[in-house]
Design an enzyme around this catalytic site. Structure first.
Site, PDB file in Angstrom:
ATOM      1  N   THR A  89     -85.695 -25.356 -37.876  1.00  0.00           N
ATOM      2  CA  THR A  89     -86.417 -26.163 -36.826  1.00  0.00           C
ATOM      3  C   THR A  89     -85.862 -25.761 -35.318  1.00  0.00           C
ATOM      4  O   THR A  89     -84.768 -25.152 -35.122  1.00  0.00           O
ATOM      5  CB  THR A  89     -85.923 -27.563 -37.026  1.00  0.00           C
ATOM      6  OG1 THR A  89     -86.734 -27.992 -38.040  1.00  0.00           O
ATOM      7  CG2 THR A  89     -86.145 -28.450 -35.764  1.00  0.00           C
ATOM      8  N   ARG A 131     -95.070 -34.697 -47.327  1.00  0.00           N
ATOM      9  CA  ARG A 131     -93.558 -35.200 -46.799  1.00  0.00           C
ATOM     10  C   ARG A 131     -93.503 -34.686 -45.422  1.00  0.00           C
ATOM     11  O   ARG A 131     -93.655 -33.853 -44.782  1.00  0.00           O
ATOM     12  CB  ARG A 131     -92.460 -34.149 -47.724  1.00  0.00           C
ATOM     13  CG  ARG A 131     -91.001 -34.383 -47.143  1.00  0.00           C
ATOM     14  CD  ARG A 131     -90.681 -33.454 -46.315  1.00  0.00           C
ATOM     15  NE  ARG A 131     -89.217 -33.351 -46.064  1.00  0.00           N
ATOM     16  CZ  ARG A 131     -88.694 -32.868 -44.952  1.00  0.00           C
ATOM     17  NH1 ARG A 131     -89.419 -31.920 -44.188  1.00  0.00           N
ATOM     18  NH2 ARG A 131     -87.408 -33.190 -44.571  1.00  0.00           N
ATOM     19  N   GLY A 169     -90.646 -34.907 -42.305  1.00  0.00           N
ATOM     20  CA  GLY A 169     -89.261 -34.759 -42.215  1.00  0.00           C
ATOM     21  C   GLY A 169     -88.623 -35.909 -41.029  1.00  0.00           C
ATOM     22  O   GLY A 169     -89.474 -36.560 -40.363  1.00  0.00           O
ATOM     23  N   ASP A 170     -87.389 -35.414 -40.264  1.00  0.00           N
ATOM     24  CA  ASP A 170     -86.964 -36.231 -39.444  1.00  0.00           C
ATOM     25  C   ASP A 170     -87.521 -35.751 -37.881  1.00  0.00           C
ATOM     26  O   ASP A 170     -87.424 -36.654 -37.032  1.00  0.00           O
ATOM     27  CB  ASP A 170     -85.425 -35.762 -39.233  1.00  0.00           C
ATOM     28  CG  ASP A 170     -85.256 -34.626 -39.151  1.00  0.00           C
ATOM     29  OD1 ASP A 170     -85.558 -33.706 -39.753  1.00  0.00           O
ATOM     30  OD2 ASP A 170     -84.673 -33.943 -38.177  1.00  0.00           O
TER      31      ASP A 170
HETATM   32  N1  ASP Z   1     -85.089 -31.292 -40.008  1.00  0.00           N
HETATM   33  C1  ASP Z   1     -86.094 -30.582 -40.501  1.00  0.00           C
HETATM   34  C2  ASP Z   1     -86.789 -31.243 -41.675  1.00  0.00           C
HETATM   35  O1  ASP Z   1     -86.366 -31.771 -42.563  1.00  0.00           O
HETATM   36  C3  ASP Z   1     -85.673 -29.076 -40.878  1.00  0.00           C
HETATM   37  C4  ASP Z   1     -85.125 -28.026 -40.253  1.00  0.00           C
HETATM   38  O2  ASP Z   1     -84.119 -28.633 -39.550  1.00  0.00           O
HETATM   39  O3  ASP Z   1     -85.274 -27.046 -40.279  1.00  0.00           O
HETATM   40  O4  ASP Z   1     -88.031 -31.311 -41.488  1.00  0.00           O
END
Ligand code: ASP
Length: 326
Positions: free
Chosen positions: A189, A217, A219-220
């Site tokens: 990310t 899904r 993510g955060d």
């Molecule tokens: N935090 C991101 C997610 O879970 C993944 C990442 O940090 O690359 O979607």
């Protein structure tokens, strides 16, 4: 590692993802490519801040530089979903007024952070997802990208390997259970945090999510307070790592809370959030954080995190491995 600077007029930090990034698995060429892109991203943001532009401008443009590189898991180079597509999430937050814009699961947006900014500035909403977010994009003159634009060979190989591991074990595997720790597979990310000349803070994060994700899904990254948070009273934060754990520890907001309610300084709050909150529930990842004095913290609990920071009077600094800070 924490970068405590004295009071600076403005500052910026960026990350390109945390994970199992190990020097012995990296070629010197790849290392240079990452370093150059991180520096380019810092410089774009830094110049904007230097010319008096807002922290919001700086973080979005710095993120664009990484979204436009196949090295990172955002924009071109986004990871693949289980079905062989790309679903991207992004979020931007303005610490001066707590305005936020976020998008989740978008498939045709070249620079998802620009759409997140549009949601913040031109809609009465905070978070739009999927087709609706793309309808909103088109309505505001943004063009849709062919999905093939996001395709890269190395991400396809990651998906193929992830599916092969699932088939081998006969069950759905996700995240740490399905990351090849012997390679440089990582989360990837991208994010930026900045303080501008007015003392305003902003944070931006953009991602393709995690390889082999299913069922739309999310993510955060687009979840306010989890992957992204900014508040002039405390700090601006952008996180990276295993999103399920980052959401459960409300990681970015936790840094703000530790500063606000416990009175911890930035570096200690950031370290505590990563080690004692994310780490305590088994989560892996890291974050970048900045406060309104331009102090920066970049803690992570993985072997590496692509990261960089830049303040007036200093050359841009970048790091990849843990040892880079020693
Ligand atoms: N935090 C991101 C997610 O879970 C993944 C990442 O940090 O690359 O979607």
């Amino acid at each position: 590692m924490d970068h405590a600077t004295t009071h600076v007029p403005f500052a910026i930090a960026v990350h390109g993802g945390a994970g199992a990034i190990r020097k012995e698995k990296m070629t010197p060429e790849k290392e240079t490519q990452y370093q150059e892109r991180l520096v380019a991203s810092l410089q774009v943001g830094f110049e904007l801040l230097d010319s008096g532009r807002s922290a919001i401008d700086a973080v979005c443009k710095a993120v664009n530089v990484m979204e436009d590189s196949p090295l990172f898991n955002a924009g071109i180079g986004a990871v693949y979903t289980h079905d062989g597509g790309h679903e991207q999430d992004a979020c931007v937050m303005d610490g001066s007024n707590l305005a936020v814009g976020a998008v989740a699961g978008v498939r045709h947006i070249r620079n998802p952070i620009d759409l997140a900014r549009l949601v913040m500035q031109d809609s009465p909403h905070v978070l739009l997802c999927g087709d609706g977010a793309e309808q909103f994009a088109v309505l505001h003159g943004m063009s849709l990208e062919e999905t093939s634009y996001f395709d890269t060979k190395h991400r396809r190989t990651q998906l193929d390997k992830a599916i092969a591991r699932e088939e081998e074990q006969g069950k759905v595997l996700f995240g740490d259970g399905n990351l090849d720790h012997s390679s440089d597979e990582k989360y990837g990310t991208v994010g930026a945090v900045a303080m501008d000349r007015e003392g305003n803070l902003a944070a931006a994060t953009s991602t393709g999510g995690m390889t082999n994700k299913r069922w739309m899904r999310i993510g955060d990254t687009p979840v306010i307070g989890a992957g992204t948070y900014a508040n002039n009273q405390s700090c601006a934060v952008s996180a990276t790592g295993h999103g399920e754990f980052i959401m459960r520890s409300v990681l970015a907001f936790e840094v703000h809370a530790l500063m606000t309610y416990k009175g911890l300084p930035l570096a200690e709050a950031a370290r505590t959030a990563v080690n004692d909150r994310l780490g305590a529930i088994g989560g892996t990842g890291g974050l970048i954080a900045i406060n309104s004095r331009g102090q920066i913290a970049l803690p992570f609990n993985t072997p590496g995190m692509y990261r960089g920071w830049m303040v007036p009077g200093c050359e841009p600094s970048v790091g990849i491995y843990r040892e880079d800070d020693e």
